[in-house]
Scaffold this motif. Structure first.
Motif, mmCIF file in Angstrom:
data_model
loop_
_atom_site.group_PDB
_atom_site.id
_atom_site.type_symbol
_atom_site.label_atom_id
_atom_site.label_comp_id
_atom_site.label_asym_id
_atom_site.label_seq_id
_atom_site.Cartn_x
_atom_site.Cartn_y
_atom_site.Cartn_z
ATOM 1 N N LYS B 363 46.604 43.458 35.036
ATOM 2 C CA LYS B 363 47.733 42.935 34.279
ATOM 3 C C LYS B 363 47.788 41.409 34.350
ATOM 4 N N ALA B 364 47.552 40.883 35.560
ATOM 5 C CA ALA B 364 47.699 39.438 35.729
ATOM 6 C C ALA B 364 46.423 38.686 35.363
ATOM 7 N N GLY B 365 45.279 39.367 35.454
ATOM 8 C CA GLY B 365 44.027 38.701 35.166
ATOM 9 C C GLY B 365 43.443 37.979 36.369
ATOM 10 N N HIS B 366 44.102 38.039 37.508
ATOM 11 C CA HIS B 366 43.590 37.413 38.734
ATOM 12 C C HIS B 366 44.263 38.124 39.905
ATOM 13 N N ASP B 367 43.847 37.802 41.145
ATOM 14 C CA ASP B 367 44.585 38.362 42.273
ATOM 15 C C ASP B 367 44.872 37.297 43.328
ATOM 16 N N ARG B 368 45.156 36.075 42.874
ATOM 17 C CA ARG B 368 45.572 35.028 43.818
ATOM 18 C C ARG B 368 47.004 35.314 44.237
ATOM 19 N N ILE B 369 47.207 35.513 45.544
ATOM 20 C CA ILE B 369 48.508 35.991 46.023
ATOM 21 C C ILE B 369 49.620 35.026 45.639
ATOM 22 N N ASP B 370 49.323 33.706 45.736
ATOM 23 C CA ASP B 370 50.388 32.731 45.502
ATOM 24 C C ASP B 370 50.870 32.724 44.054
#
Lengths: 110, 501
Positions: B363-370
């Motif tokens: 959904k977000a296109g990334h998984d950078r927590i911040d």
């Protein structure tokens, strides 16, 4: 010092050489060869086990195990070679520890 | 009239058969794969029902007896782990169905995604069949063969993602797995040389201290520790688990590492328990403590969600090894029950977590927590699943993780070795730290979240929630599976009890 002892020691030596190669060599093809050497050492030791102490009755079970082991080893080698090709294809070198910037090393897939 | 043995054979044959069919008819792979998953779950259920009715069983396939034939030994431990595999596997399969059709439906690189789906199903079914085979096998050589199949298919699944990082991780995984199984096979060869038998139950009676036995134990253990990724041999695990596709990560973290730990449990809890000194168990326990600390600290430091979850697996595997000295210490069976509960709840919770993380990633296109702050606005169900799974990993009541840790804590206090208990508590606090770090981003902050337009299919979100709920409720339902363990697996408990003064 009989023949069986000699075979066992050769098996051990093969295992040790393979282990050394697997850890120390940097090229992936060498690592795969080393792993094959290791399993050959183990197979040799298993086959020696088939020859009992009296050396008359041959135990068939280790033969079955080594045959299975060879099949497993061939298929593992095949998968490993394909993976080496894939690694070579994406990174242009068949090395495990690629020189790259510190950090997580590239984007990942979901 | 089918009986326990019939269903046990089905559990191995059905996935393998469907793996072949899936490979041939790759256009129908998803349907066939789901069908196989359903059938497999049914077979596991049927086997459990018959097991409850008729008790533990040994079965020689085709009537070929021990050394040359393949024997199954079905006891409480194997039934529980097969059931765990079936439940987790079924939800992962449903998730994977949604996952691949979503990715194929989305624009760009259609070929690659179709290719991934065509190969995921056969290899996953192969892995599933091998897992079932491992849990049901009665002798150490068949276990070697299933371990190799598990290792190879896990490597192939890891490499499926196609990204350079994933390919490198898969290569490293393969080499570690090769080294591990070679060492294991060496151990098996030495055991066969000394005892002329590889049947686990028979070996447990025969084992006596001898130099060759110590060598083979060391080789078997080294091989299995490499495959279980116990600290400090865990280096291969985080990149492999974090870079794989989401359903694959769920399978690897939830099920694959449990297979080699199951063997450790058989070897150290049963077969070699008579001869091993307590100090050896303490050594493994200390390594487990190292894993708990190192994994949790690394998880706290990660910037990417999937890396964080992968390091959390390293930490959670540490608990299982802390349980080994406690099993030895425990005069009763509560440490056994605790370790089984921890294995099962970790399988459910960690798979759910990786599945939720996969939905979030898509959904977000990334998984950078911040940068994930506020994603609960667009993905409420998956965020909920993530936090639910996190609760189980932290060990809050009423989760299975809580009951497991509580039982272990009780054993360590009763046995006078309170430091294991302290480690469990510290580990839980650290786990709370890293879960909270993500949960605070997902849930608390209110910002508008910019996401991709594609919507996540409900089956992906709900399968994760259901699995996370199961992990949570495992604490309440614990009595039933543990009763199964007591009824079906008398031998490990006695083996330990006799040695303790």
């Amino acid at each position: 010092m009989n023949t069986l002892f000699l075979y066992t020691m050769s098996g051990l030596a093969l295992f040790a050489i393979g282990l050394h190669g697997l850890i120390r060599s940097s090229h992936l093809l060498r690592k795969i060869l080393a792993a094959n050497l290791m399993s050959s050492g183990v197979f040799l030791i298993m086959i020696v086990g088939a020859c009992g102490t009296d050396q008359v009755m041959i135990d068939p079970v280790p033969h079955a195990m080594v045959l299975t082991g060879i099949v497993v080893s061939v298929s593992t080698t095949a998968v490993a070679l394909v993976l080496v090709c894939l690694v070579q294809e994406t990174t242009n070198r068949a090395l495990l520890w690629q020189k790259r910037k510190r950090g997580q090393g590239g984007r990942t897939d979901a | 009239m089918p009986d326990t043995a019939f269903w046990a054979v089905c559990l191995v044959v059905v996935p393998l058969f469907f793996a072949l069919i899936c490979f041939v008819r790759s256009d129908q792979a998803a349907v066939l794969g789901l069908l196989a998953a359903g059938l497999n779950a049914l077979a596991a259920l049927a086997m459990t029902v018959f097991f409850v009715r008729s008790g533990p069983l040994r079965y020689a396939i085709g009537g070929w007896q021990a050394p040359l034939g393949i024997n199954f030994s079905i006891d409480g431990l194997s039934v529980l782990l097969v059931a765990m595999t079936a439940v987790t596997g079924l939800s992962v399969s449903m998730y994977a169905r949604g996952y691949f059709s979503l990715r194929i439906g989305s624009a760009g690189e259609i070929n690659r995604h179709g290719h991934q789906r065509a190969f995921f199903w056969p290899v996953w079914l192969l892995l599933w069949g091998a897992l079932n085979g491992l849990f049901l096998s009665a002798d150490l050589f068949n276990v070697y063969v299933t371990l190799e199949i598990i290792g190879l298919s896990a490597v192939v699944l890891t490499a499926l993602s196609g990204k350079p990082a994933a390919r490198l991780a898969a290569m490293r995984y393969l080499l570690v797995s090769l080294l591990g199984s070679c060492s294991y096979l060496f151990g098996v060869a030495l055991l066969y040389r000394s005892y002329g038998i590889l049947d686990m139950a028979a070996l447990a009676r025969l084992i006596s201290p001898a130099p060759l036995m110590w060598a083979s134990l060391a080789l078997l253990t080294t091989g299995l520790l490499l495959k279980t990724a116990l600290f400090p041999l865990h280096f291969w695990l985080p990149p492999a688990h974090a870079n794989a596709l989401a359903p694959v990560s769920a399978i690897l973290s939830g099920l694959v590492v449990k297979a080699s730990f199951y063997l450790m449990l058989r070897l150290w809890g049963d077969i070699f328990a008579q001869v091993l000194p307590f100090a050896a168990y303490v050594l493994l326990g200390v390594l487990g403590c190292g894993a708990v600390l190192w994994g949790a600290v690394q998880a706290l430091l990660q910037k990417r969600l999937k890396m964080l979850i992968a390091y959390s697996t390293v930490a959670q595997l540490g608990y299982l090894f802390i349980a080994l000295p406690l099993i030895r210490l425990d005069p009763g069976s509560s440490a056994w029950e605790a370790v089984i509960l921890l294995i099962m709840s970790h399988a459910c919770a960690k798979s759910a977590m990786f599945m939720a993380a996969g939905s979030i990633f898509l959904k977000a296109g990334h998984d950078r927590i911040d940068d994930l702050a506020g994603i609960k606005e667009v993905l409420p169900i998956s965020s909920f699943a993530f936090v639910l799974a996190g609760v189980s990993l932290m060990g809050f009541p009423p989760s299975g993780g809580f009951v497991g840790k509580w039982l272990l804590l009780g054993v360590s206090l009763a046995g006078g070795e309170w430091w294991w208990g302290v480690m469990l508590v510290i580990g839980s606090l650290l786990a709370a730290g890293y879960v909270y770090r993500v949960a605070s981003r997902l849930l608390v902050f209110k910002v508008t979240f910019f996401s991709r337009r594609q919507s996540i299919p409900p089956v992906m979100e709900w399968s994760a929630v259901l699995l996370a709920l199961l992990a949570l409720l495992l604490g309440l339902l614990a009595g039933y599976p543990l009763g199964l363990l007591e009824a079906g697996s008398p031998f490990p408990l006695h083996a330990c009890r006799e040695v303790m003064p």
